[in-house]
Design a protein around this motif. Structure first.
Motif, PDB file in Angstrom:
ATOM      1  N   ILE A  43      20.425  12.957 -26.125  1.00 25.49           N
ATOM      2  CA  ILE A  43      19.897  14.158 -26.783  1.00 25.49           C
ATOM      3  C   ILE A  43      19.692  15.278 -25.766  1.00 25.49           C
ATOM      4  O   ILE A  43      19.906  16.453 -26.062  1.00 25.49           O
ATOM      5  CB  ILE A  43      18.603  13.852 -27.578  1.00 25.49           C
ATOM      6  N   GLN A  44      19.308  14.924 -24.541  1.00 25.66           N
ATOM      7  CA  GLN A  44      19.116  15.944 -23.504  1.00 25.66           C
ATOM      8  C   GLN A  44      20.448  16.564 -23.097  1.00 25.66           C
ATOM      9  O   GLN A  44      20.545  17.777 -22.930  1.00 25.66           O
ATOM     10  CB  GLN A  44      18.411  15.346 -22.283  1.00 25.66           C
ATOM     11  N   GLU A  45      21.490  15.747 -22.934  1.00 26.04           N
ATOM     12  CA  GLU A  45      22.815  16.286 -22.606  1.00 26.04           C
ATOM     13  C   GLU A  45      23.308  17.206 -23.721  1.00 26.04           C
ATOM     14  O   GLU A  45      23.867  18.267 -23.460  1.00 26.04           O
ATOM     15  CB  GLU A  45      23.830  15.147 -22.405  1.00 26.04           C
ATOM     16  N   TYR A  46      23.072  16.779 -24.964  1.00 24.92           N
ATOM     17  CA  TYR A  46      23.500  17.594 -26.103  1.00 24.92           C
ATOM     18  C   TYR A  46      22.757  18.929 -26.128  1.00 24.92           C
ATOM     19  O   TYR A  46      23.362  19.972 -26.351  1.00 24.92           O
ATOM     20  CB  TYR A  46      23.282  16.823 -27.412  1.00 24.92           C
ATOM     21  N   THR A  47      21.461  18.902 -25.887  1.00 24.65           N
ATOM     22  CA  THR A  47      20.676  20.135 -25.860  1.00 24.65           C
ATOM     23  C   THR A  47      21.170  21.058 -24.758  1.00 24.65           C
ATOM     24  O   THR A  47      21.274  22.279 -24.955  1.00 24.65           O
ATOM     25  CB  THR A  47      19.184  19.817 -25.650  1.00 24.65           C
ATOM     26  N   ASP A  48      21.501  20.503 -23.599  1.00 21.94           N
ATOM     27  CA  ASP A  48      22.042  21.316 -22.507  1.00 21.94           C
ATOM     28  C   ASP A  48      23.376  21.952 -22.909  1.00 21.94           C
ATOM     29  O   ASP A  48      23.624  23.129 -22.619  1.00 21.94           O
ATOM     30  CB  ASP A  48      22.231  20.470 -21.244  1.00 21.94           C
ATOM     31  N   ILE A  49      24.227  21.190 -23.583  1.00 17.71           N
ATOM     32  CA  ILE A  49      25.516  21.724 -24.031  1.00 17.71           C
ATOM     33  C   ILE A  49      25.308  22.839 -25.055  1.00 17.71           C
ATOM     34  O   ILE A  49      25.984  23.871 -25.006  1.00 17.71           O
ATOM     35  CB  ILE A  49      26.415  20.599 -24.579  1.00 17.71           C
ATOM     36  N   ILE A  50      24.369  22.662 -25.972  1.00 19.84           N
ATOM     37  CA  ILE A  50      24.076  23.712 -26.961  1.00 19.84           C
ATOM     38  C   ILE A  50      23.582  24.965 -26.247  1.00 19.84           C
ATOM     39  O   ILE A  50      23.985  26.079 -26.572  1.00 19.84           O
ATOM     40  CB  ILE A  50      23.040  23.229 -28.003  1.00 19.84           C
ATOM     41  N   THR A  51      22.722  24.806 -25.264  1.00 20.66           N
ATOM     42  CA  THR A  51      22.203  25.948 -24.513  1.00 20.66           C
ATOM     43  C   THR A  51      23.330  26.703 -23.823  1.00 20.66           C
ATOM     44  O   THR A  51      23.419  27.937 -23.909  1.00 20.66           O
ATOM     45  CB  THR A  51      21.168  25.474 -23.470  1.00 20.66           C
ATOM     46  N   ILE A  52      24.208  25.980 -23.158  1.00 21.60           N
ATOM     47  CA  ILE A  52      25.337  26.621 -22.474  1.00 21.60           C
ATOM     48  C   ILE A  52      26.277  27.266 -23.494  1.00 21.60           C
ATOM     49  O   ILE A  52      26.780  28.374 -23.278  1.00 21.60           O
ATOM     50  CB  ILE A  52      26.081  25.593 -21.596  1.00 21.60           C
ATOM     51  N   SER A  53      26.501  26.587 -24.613  1.00 24.33           N
ATOM     52  CA  SER A  53      27.398  27.120 -25.645  1.00 24.33           C
ATOM     53  C   SER A  53      26.886  28.432 -26.218  1.00 24.33           C
ATOM     54  O   SER A  53      27.672  29.302 -26.597  1.00 24.33           O
ATOM     55  CB  SER A  53      27.564  26.097 -26.773  1.00 24.33           C
ATOM     56  N   GLN A  54      25.578  28.574 -26.316  1.00 24.59           N
ATOM     57  CA  GLN A  54      24.993  29.802 -26.843  1.00 24.59           C
ATOM     58  C   GLN A  54      25.148  30.954 -25.863  1.00 24.59           C
ATOM     59  O   GLN A  54      25.226  32.106 -26.267  1.00 24.59           O
ATOM     60  CB  GLN A  54      23.513  29.602 -27.160  1.00 24.59           C
ATOM     61  N   THR A 130      14.830  21.442 -34.374  1.00 21.05           N
ATOM     62  CA  THR A 130      15.234  20.346 -33.488  1.00 21.05           C
ATOM     63  C   THR A 130      15.276  20.808 -32.040  1.00 21.05           C
ATOM     64  O   THR A 130      14.753  20.138 -31.144  1.00 21.05           O
ATOM     65  CB  THR A 130      16.609  19.796 -33.906  1.00 21.05           C
ATOM     66  N   ILE A 131      15.871  21.968 -31.790  1.00 21.39           N
ATOM     67  CA  ILE A 131      15.965  22.481 -30.422  1.00 21.39           C
ATOM     68  C   ILE A 131      14.573  22.790 -29.872  1.00 21.39           C
ATOM     69  O   ILE A 131      14.259  22.461 -28.731  1.00 21.39           O
ATOM     70  CB  ILE A 131      16.882  23.719 -30.367  1.00 21.39           C
ATOM     71  N   ILE A 132      13.715  23.398 -30.693  1.00 19.70           N
ATOM     72  CA  ILE A 132      12.355  23.706 -30.250  1.00 19.70           C
ATOM     73  C   ILE A 132      11.604  22.419 -29.920  1.00 19.70           C
ATOM     74  O   ILE A 132      10.923  22.330 -28.890  1.00 19.70           O
ATOM     75  CB  ILE A 132      11.607  24.550 -31.304  1.00 19.70           C
ATOM     76  N   VAL A 136      10.050  21.633 -26.335  1.00 19.31           N
ATOM     77  CA  VAL A 136       8.595  21.672 -26.236  1.00 19.31           C
ATOM     78  C   VAL A 136       7.973  20.287 -26.058  1.00 19.31           C
ATOM     79  O   VAL A 136       7.056  20.123 -25.259  1.00 19.31           O
ATOM     80  CB  VAL A 136       7.994  22.392 -27.463  1.00 19.31           C
ATOM     81  N   VAL A 137       8.466  19.272 -26.775  1.00 24.21           N
ATOM     82  CA  VAL A 137       7.845  17.946 -26.684  1.00 24.21           C
ATOM     83  C   VAL A 137       8.782  16.886 -26.116  1.00 24.21           C
ATOM     84  O   VAL A 137       8.389  15.736 -25.956  1.00 24.21           O
ATOM     85  CB  VAL A 137       7.275  17.471 -28.044  1.00 24.21           C
ATOM     86  N   GLY A 138      10.025  17.222 -25.842  1.00 23.24           N
ATOM     87  CA  GLY A 138      10.944  16.274 -25.211  1.00 23.24           C
ATOM     88  C   GLY A 138      11.566  15.266 -26.150  1.00 23.24           C
ATOM     89  O   GLY A 138      12.133  14.276 -25.704  1.00 23.24           O
ATOM     90  N   ALA A 139      11.457  15.462 -27.456  1.00 21.81           N
ATOM     91  CA  ALA A 139      12.059  14.550 -28.434  1.00 21.81           C
ATOM     92  C   ALA A 139      12.511  15.363 -29.640  1.00 21.81           C
ATOM     93  O   ALA A 139      12.043  16.479 -29.853  1.00 21.81           O
ATOM     94  CB  ALA A 139      11.051  13.494 -28.859  1.00 21.81           C
ATOM     95  N   SER A 140      13.409  14.782 -30.436  1.00 20.82           N
ATOM     96  CA  SER A 140      13.921  15.530 -31.584  1.00 20.82           C
ATOM     97  C   SER A 140      13.093  15.315 -32.843  1.00 20.82           C
ATOM     98  O   SER A 140      13.427  15.819 -33.906  1.00 20.82           O
ATOM     99  CB  SER A 140      15.381  15.165 -31.843  1.00 20.82           C
TER     100      SER A 140
END
Length: 186
Positions: A43-54, A130-132, A136-140
């Motif tokens: 989930i952390q890798e995915y969040t990083d990819i979403i951040t870069i994609s944005q 989900t991203i927030i 903010v809390v480290g989980a989805s």
């Protein structure tokens, strides 16, 4: 063609078929496939990819597909995932355009569009929450047992939101400033 590259193409072809509502609305579906169903990313890798994609130019779904494909299978994976994500959407968009152009004056067709619009807003809200939560809390999800509030992320989020809404600052400037703050905070 390797099995992984073919799977990337098929998965992103399916995602492209259901990308009603655009980039932010499709984030939960991509997450479901690449994180939950196939365990290709954490989930952390995915969040990083979403951040870069944005932050990179281009449509969010195409950028995300490219980054996921590159991460999993290099350039062939990036090409396969990207082509899969745009092919079905392109054909589907052309077919829907022709259909709605022909039947745009029928009330039931207009009502279908209203329903799709409402579901798109729900999908976007789900992706945002989900991203927030991840930031903010480290989980989805809000699991009380794993709840660790990231005060720094809450402060950066709040200050960014305030600057964007109250002072109408340029979003790129806010991203640069929060990136610099993140460099020192983390």
């Amino acid at each position: 063609m390797s099995r992984h590259v073919l799977m990337l193409f098929i998965v992103f072809l399916q995602i492209g078929l259901f990308s009603i509502g655009g980039g932010y609305a499709i984030i939960p579906l991509i997450q479901e496939q690449v994180v939950s169903a196939y365990n290709w990313l954490t989930i952390q890798e995915y969040t990083d990819i979403i951040t870069i994609s944005q932050m990179t130019p281009g449509p969010l779904v195409v950028n995300t597909a490219s980054f996921v494909g590159m991460r999993l299978a290099g350039v062939p994976g990036a090409i396969a995932a990207t082509m899969g994500s745009i092919l079905s959407g392109t054909f589907f968009s052309i077919a829907l355009y022709k259909f709605f152009k022909k039947y745009k004056n029928i009330d039931s067709v207009a009502n279908v569009l209203k329903g799709l619009r409402a579901s798109s807003v729900g999908l976007i809200a789900s992706a945002a929450s989900t991203i927030i939560l991840i930031v903010v809390v480290g989980a989805s999800s809000l699991d009380v047992r794993n709840f660790t509030l990231n005060i720094g992320a809450v402060i950066l989020f709040s200050v960014s939101l305030f600057l964007l809404r109250k002072y109408k600052l340029n979003p790129i400037l806010v991203m640069v400033l929060t990136g610099i703050a993140g460099l020192f905070m983390y």
